[in-house]
Design an enzyme around this catalytic site. Structure first.
Site, PDB file in Angstrom:
ATOM      1  N   GLU A   1      -3.649  -0.726   0.247  1.00 46.27           N
ATOM      2  CA  GLU A   1      -4.065  -1.655  -0.808  1.00 46.27           C
ATOM      3  C   GLU A   1      -4.001  -1.022  -2.187  1.00 46.27           C
ATOM      4  OE1 GLU A   1      -5.741  -5.162  -2.532  1.00 46.27           O
ATOM      5  OE2 GLU A   1      -4.847  -4.777  -0.579  1.00 46.27           O
ATOM      6  N   ASP A   2      -4.431   0.246  -2.315  1.00 48.13           N
ATOM      7  CA  ASP A   2      -4.646   0.839  -3.643  1.00 48.13           C
ATOM      8  C   ASP A   2      -3.718   1.986  -3.993  1.00 48.13           C
ATOM      9  OD1 ASP A   2      -6.739  -0.925  -4.107  1.00 48.13           O
ATOM     10  OD2 ASP A   2      -8.216   0.387  -3.193  1.00 48.13           O
TER      11      ASP A   2
END
Length: 716
Positions: free
Chosen positions: A76-77
């Site tokens: 996700e990051d």
């Protein structure tokens, strides 16, 4: 922040055979992936996944879950990908990390929708492996512990509200009691700080006014009572959480002073039989509060919780709640389904998956009240559903197997009717693409678009099917009316008769029609021929029949008004409704064509030299003269032509022909190998082109290709 060696030691404490190298590799990978990222607290971002892994190790989870905790934010990051995680850590961990990533994406959308129940179903439906949920709950717990660092008050309140409405109940349904209590208290601190502080102040006052060692005194006395009766037990006690006290005050509409059981004590005994022995001893020693006894051992809670609850006027004349359970029951009460997870080397994935799915089914099998998570709902009820989002964050629930078109109609009928394309998670996809849980779907519309009859083949929702059928019925009738009127007027003109609707209206009842439109529709649909109408209106007239064979069809002059005066134009008629293009000969603009009326289907267009026309040689009333519309906008439409090729069976042959077709602006829509020998390959190709001239250009280019033996238009 927990350190690397500390995490390894925590896991080794309950799993001595843990793969330390893999755990250390995950630690380093996550630390490097998050790099210099900083949390709102000012701490390195990597501190968050490390703390999540620490929480999971406290629950004695298996290695795959601990590593998932370390990696859960990498996709996700960071620039890390699922494939990279799969390569480094295996398919099981990659699947778990991907599942947590999807839940996080949905979580970010949840503030935009009030459909909390659907959101909860989505969370469970997406979690084929309960470990995904456990990692997500550990992630939420650490985020709540650091929520006070978030600067925006509205964001803090949103996260706290989501926690108390979704994640705390979810923890309760999974039986993880300490997660539930801490999540509730942390959320309560944000949402109603005054009420929480008021309760804490009263608890401090009671402690100050009374015996400061009251809990220890009660524990001591209970221990002595049990020991006198030769029963050994571990006893602990605590004051209930501010949120649970406040909730009881609200539900029972009582003041703080009226609450009977602010303190709770736990008696943990070795064996099952000891639980009932302890109950008898306590009830013999103290007065029981009527109506406050519950036996969750003989009748466990849906989440597997077992314990005996009783409330008595105990030591120091205090009203106390006592929970009696075995050590195994206590572990399940504290860690819920996580307590069922027994890490065993060499366990097969099939057993593992079955064990967790069975646990989840048991957890969700019953619900006792409307406040409980997923009231009266079992997992089976939504296993066949997918939950997707609009770009605005609205949640749409659809049956499993639903497509982008089903999604469009679920939003609004008009959006479905005018949809021309769809983007799933930002990428253009075909309208027939099947949706998955958590997909974000954007529907692209056009005012000129209308539903295609082919859509009905792959939509699965009743709403989509009903709307498509309704449109097709409406449009088909309109098409049949226009076609029927054109056929009838041209027939009168061809027979040199005056077309008069007044004369025709006199014989409507003979054709079971209430209006001229009904009659036109029946003619267009092929139920009646124009010549049957003429015979009825002019019974004494000697009819001139249309050509009986293709040999007598005259060449259609190019694009003049005279053509459309004599021939029926197929402009504006949607293929697949009143007009169908024959698949035997694939007619193209520029070809000489003839129309054959097929009962119940309208008109099928054939090329004049199609072999199948001989099947209608004895039915001249079915033949009608048709012509292509030569208007510029109509010529821009793409039509499908079919070619039959023979290629030399050599490497690169297929690449050569596809490149040639592409360079000449043709689009291959279908390709089939019909025969293969040692030296040659026969191929049938369907190509989208503008007209027969365009197809001829492509054929010429293919003939010039040295790897092509022959090219012809397919005639069968």
């Amino acid at each position: 922040m927990i350190r690397q060696f500390e995490l390894v030691e925590k896991v080794k404490a309950y799993n001595p055979n843990v793969d330390e190298e893999l755990l250390n590799r995950a630690y380093v990978f996550s630390m490097k992936a998050h790099g210099s990222q900083i949390r709102e607290s000012g701490d390195p971002y990597f501190s968050h996944p490390l703390e999540v892994a620490g929480i999971l190790s406290d629950m004695k989870m298996d290695l795959a879950t601990i590593i998932t905790g370390l990696l859960h934010d990498t996709i996700e990051d960071t620039i890390a990908t699922r494939d990279e995680i799969k390569t480094l850590f295996g398919e099981e961990i990659a699947t778990l990390v991907d599942g947590v990533t999807k839940l996080t994406k949905i979580e970010l959308q949840s503030d935009k929708t009030k459909q909390a129940e659907n959101f909860r179903k989505l969370v469970l439906a997406m979690s084929n492996d309960i470990r995904v949920l456990l990692v997500k709950l550990a992630d939420r717990l650490h985020n709540m512990r650091t929520l006070h660092f978030v600067k925006l008050e509205e964001k803090r309140r949103r996260i706290a509200r989501e926690t108390i409405e979704i994640y705390a109940p979810l923890s309760a349904r999974l039986g993880i009691h300490h997660f539930k209590e801490e999540l509730e208290d942390l959320a309560f601190k944000i949402l109603n700080p005054d009420a929480r502080e008021s309760i804490l102040a009263r608890l401090r006052f009671l402690e100050k006014e009374g015996d400061q060692n009251l809990i220890q005194s009660i524990i001591q006395e209970l221990s002595e009572v049990l020991e006198k009766n030769s029963l050994k037990a571990e006893i602990s006690g605590r004051v209930k959480t501010p949120y649970s006290i406040w909730l009881k005050m609200q539900k029972k509409n009582v003041t703080f002073e009226q609450l009977a059981d602010i303190m709770a004590f736990r008696v943990v005994v070795p064996e099952l039989s000891d639980t009932y022995q302890a109950l008898g001893i306590i009830h013999s020693a103290y007065s029981v509060i009527p109506g406050r006894f519950k036996d969750y051992i003989s009748t466990p809670k849906p989440n597997g919780y077992q314990s005996i609850h009783t409330t008595v006027i105990g030591p120091k004349k205090q009203k106390i709640e006592i929970q009696i359970r075995t050590k195994q029951m206590h572990e399940i009460a504290e860690y819920g389904v996580a307590a069922h997870w027994q890490y065993k080397e060499g366990r097969t994935p099939e057993v593992q998956e079955y064990q967790w799915l069975r646990s989840l089914l048991e957890i969700l099998e019953h619900a006792s009240g409307p406040e409980e998570f997923l009231e009266h709902t079992k997992l089976e009820m939504f296993q066949d559903q997918v939950f997707c989002f609009t770009p605005a964050g609205d949640l749409i629930a659809l049956p499993k197997g639903a497509t982008s078109i089903d999604f469009a109609y679920a939003i609004h009928s008009e959006i479905g009717n005018h949809c021309v394309g769809a983007k799933i998670n930002g990428r253009m996809v075909p309208l027939r693409t099947i949706l998955n849980n958590g997909d974000q779907v954007e529907i692209i519309t056009s005012k000129t678009q209308t539903p295609s009859p082919t859509w009905e083949r792959f939509v699965i929702t009743g709403k989509a099917s009903a709307n498509i059928r309704r449109f097709i019925r409406t449009q088909q009738r309109s098409q049949y009316i226009n076609l029927g009127k054109s056929i009838l007027t041209k027939a009168f003109q061809h027979e040199h008769l005056t077309y008069s609707e007044k004369d025709i209206e006199k014989v409507l009842n003979k054709f079971q029609s209430e209006s001229m439109e009904d009659l036109f529709a029946l003619i267009g649909e092929g139920r009646y021929t124009s010549y049957e109408i003429i015979r009825t209106v002019h019974p004494d007239y000697n009819l001139k029949y249309p050509p009986k064979s293709r040999d007598s069809i005259t060449k259609v002059p190019e694009g003049t008004k005279d053509v459309l005066d004599t021939f029926i134009s197929i402009r504006g008629l949607i293929p697949g409704m009143a007009v169908h293009f024959a698949r035997c000969c694939h007619p193209l603009p520029g070809d000489k064509i003839v129309g054959i009326i097929v009962t119940g289907r309208g008109v099928t267009i054939h090329t004049y030299d199609c072999e199948n026309l001989k099947n209608y040689a004895e039915e001249p009333e079915r033949w009608i003269d048709v012509a292509w519309d030569t208007k510029e906008e109509q010529q821009q439409e793409m039509h499908t032509g079919r070619l039959s090729l023979v290629l030399f069976n050599q490497p690169g042959s297929l690449a050569a022909i596809t490149t040639t077709i592409s360079k000449n602006h043709g689009n291959i829509v279908n390709l089939k190998f019909t025969h293969r020998s040692e030296n040659f390959v026969d191929i049938m190709i369907d190509i989208e082109v503008k007209n027969s001239e365009h197809l001829s250009i492509i054929m010429a280019a293919l003939r010039a290709c040295p790897l092509v033996s022959s090219v012809d238009r397919a005639k069968s």
